[in-house]
Design a protein around this motif. Structure first.
Motif, mmCIF file in Angstrom:
data_model
loop_
_atom_site.group_PDB
_atom_site.id
_atom_site.type_symbol
_atom_site.label_atom_id
_atom_site.label_comp_id
_atom_site.label_asym_id
_atom_site.label_seq_id
_atom_site.Cartn_x
_atom_site.Cartn_y
_atom_site.Cartn_z
ATOM 1 N N UNK A 19 0.824 -1.217 0.000
ATOM 2 C CA UNK A 19 0.000 0.000 0.000
ATOM 3 C C UNK A 19 0.856 1.265 0.000
ATOM 4 N N UNK A 20 2.141 1.124 0.191
ATOM 5 C CA UNK A 20 3.040 2.274 0.203
ATOM 6 C C UNK A 20 2.965 2.980 -1.140
ATOM 7 N N UNK A 21 2.577 4.236 -1.108
ATOM 8 C CA UNK A 21 2.338 4.992 -2.339
ATOM 9 C C UNK A 21 2.018 6.433 -1.960
ATOM 10 N N UNK A 22 1.722 7.222 -2.979
ATOM 11 C CA UNK A 22 1.321 8.615 -2.793
ATOM 12 C C UNK A 22 -0.184 8.697 -3.020
ATOM 13 N N UNK A 23 -0.896 9.266 -2.072
ATOM 14 C CA UNK A 23 -2.355 9.306 -2.120
ATOM 15 C C UNK A 23 -2.831 10.751 -2.268
ATOM 16 N N UNK A 24 -3.777 10.922 -3.193
ATOM 17 C CA UNK A 24 -4.317 12.251 -3.462
ATOM 18 C C UNK A 24 -5.819 12.260 -3.228
ATOM 19 N N UNK A 25 -6.274 13.252 -2.499
ATOM 20 C CA UNK A 25 -7.685 13.543 -2.351
ATOM 21 C C UNK A 25 -8.057 14.610 -3.382
ATOM 22 N N UNK A 26 -9.282 14.560 -3.897
ATOM 23 C CA UNK A 26 -9.697 15.535 -4.904
ATOM 24 C C UNK A 26 -11.172 15.866 -4.718
ATOM 25 N N UNK A 27 -11.530 17.074 -5.124
ATOM 26 C CA UNK A 27 -12.920 17.522 -5.056
ATOM 27 C C UNK A 27 -13.312 18.083 -6.417
ATOM 28 N N UNK A 28 -14.565 17.842 -6.789
ATOM 29 C CA UNK A 28 -15.027 18.383 -8.052
ATOM 30 C C UNK A 28 -15.263 19.873 -7.918
ATOM 31 N N UNK A 29 -14.845 20.595 -8.944
ATOM 32 C CA UNK A 29 -15.108 22.019 -9.023
ATOM 33 C C UNK A 29 -15.826 22.296 -10.335
ATOM 34 N N UNK A 30 -16.891 23.045 -10.243
ATOM 35 C CA UNK A 30 -17.631 23.434 -11.439
ATOM 36 C C UNK A 30 -17.388 24.918 -11.674
ATOM 37 N N UNK A 31 -16.705 25.224 -12.767
ATOM 38 C CA UNK A 31 -16.459 26.635 -13.074
ATOM 39 C C UNK A 31 -16.369 26.812 -14.573
ATOM 40 N N UNK A 32 -16.804 27.953 -15.038
ATOM 41 C CA UNK A 32 -16.749 28.236 -16.461
ATOM 42 C C UNK A 32 -17.572 27.280 -17.299
ATOM 43 N N UNK A 33 -18.552 26.639 -16.674
ATOM 44 C CA UNK A 33 -19.393 25.703 -17.409
ATOM 45 C C UNK A 33 -18.830 24.301 -17.509
ATOM 46 N N UNK A 34 -17.717 24.043 -16.806
ATOM 47 C CA UNK A 34 -17.089 22.730 -16.900
ATOM 48 C C UNK A 34 -16.817 22.153 -15.516
ATOM 49 N N UNK A 35 -16.817 20.820 -15.456
ATOM 50 C CA UNK A 35 -16.424 20.124 -14.241
ATOM 51 C C UNK A 35 -14.939 19.811 -14.281
ATOM 52 N N UNK A 36 -14.248 20.164 -13.199
ATOM 53 C CA UNK A 36 -12.824 19.847 -13.109
ATOM 54 C C UNK A 36 -12.559 19.269 -11.731
ATOM 55 N N UNK A 37 -11.396 18.682 -11.566
ATOM 56 C CA UNK A 37 -10.987 18.168 -10.267
ATOM 57 C C UNK A 37 -9.909 19.064 -9.668
ATOM 58 N N UNK A 38 -10.070 19.344 -8.381
ATOM 59 C CA UNK A 38 -9.042 20.046 -7.624
ATOM 60 C C UNK A 38 -8.375 19.019 -6.719
ATOM 61 N N UNK A 39 -7.055 18.882 -6.814
ATOM 62 C CA UNK A 39 -6.328 17.877 -6.059
ATOM 63 C C UNK A 39 -5.642 18.493 -4.856
ATOM 64 N N UNK A 40 -5.540 17.680 -3.796
ATOM 65 C CA UNK A 40 -4.711 18.058 -2.677
ATOM 66 C C UNK A 40 -3.245 17.875 -3.010
ATOM 67 N N UNK A 41 -2.387 18.237 -2.058
ATOM 68 C CA UNK A 41 -0.942 18.177 -2.290
ATOM 69 C C UNK A 41 -0.401 16.753 -2.252
#
Lengths: 111, 115
Positions: free
Chosen positions: B85-107
């Motif tokens: 399981x050792x790895x790099x893990x990213x959390x992300x949230x959907x962002x809706x802007x400019x008419x499009x869905x995008x993902x915002x990732x944590x560090x």
């Protein structure tokens, strides 16, 4: 399985060179994305495309451009590479907004 | 503005112990949350997502995540950690802007599981 491939795993370029990073997906996805990944900053969106010949700027588009002439191919272009563009570049595609599928990444070093 | 925070740069866990990787979010409206994992020299792989419904979401490789609206958190968990399981893990949230869905990732949070 969805497959997203990137043309190079490692690239070394010199400052001022024009650099092309290619990404191909085999699942007929409409949406494709380019990110750069830097330690402590996570992934940041550079450009994305929701259809052929369509492109939209992401959060950090400066110094980059893109091309999408065919649905399966999305290219990232560094018009004049600079050292601050040394990074890992990740391409992704998706059929819907829920899940993105990522390529293996291209680690670019600009000298 | 939508954002996501991963407060820990690294998490160290002994094999067999439970693990938790933390994520907090800030969104307007209902959050759409995701976890991705990046193994060494690989691209990101989708682990799980929360859209609506049950607060406990189960995903790949035995991982699960708990959505907590009052604490605006979406922590990733696994009852018994493996060295693999050792790895790099990213959390992300959907962002809706400019008419499009995008993902915002944590560090990102680096998980190290020790034998």
């Amino acid at each position: 399985d969805v497959k997203v491939t990137q043309s190079s795993r490692y690239l070394v370029k010199r400052t001022g060179e024009k650099v092309f990073l290619e990404c191909v997906q085999d699942m007929d996805h409409e949406n494709m994305f380019w990110y750069r990944q830097d330690p402590g900053l996570g992934l940041r969106l550079i450009y994305f495309s929701y259809d052929v010949k369509m492109k939209e700027k992401g959060d950090i588009p400066e110094g980059y451009s893109v091309s999408r002439e065919k649905k399966e191919r999305f290219s990232l272009i560094l018009e004049s590479a600079s050292t601050n563009q040394t990074s890992m570049y990740l391409c992704a595609s998706r059929a819907s907004w829920e899940t993105q599928y990522f390529g293996p990444g291209t680690r670019l070093l600009v000298l | 503005a939508q954002s996501v925070a991963q407060p820990e740069d690294q998490v160290n866990v002994a094999e067999g112990n439970p693990l938790t990787v933390k994520c907090t979010y800030s969104v307007s409206g209902n959050p759409y949350l995701f976890w991705y994992v990046q193994y060494p020299n690989r691209g990101l792989q989708f682990l799980l997502k929360y859209i609506t419904g049950d607060n406990l979401v189960k995903g790949s490789y035995g991982f699960e995540a708990e959505f907590n609206k009052s604490q605006t958190s979406f922590h990733l968990k696994k009852p018994s950690a493996l060295v693999s399981d050792s790895a790099l893990y990213f959390c992300a949230v959907r962002r809706f802007s400019g008419g499009y869905n995008k993902l915002i990732f944590g560090a990102g949070t680096r998980l190290a599981v020790h034998p």
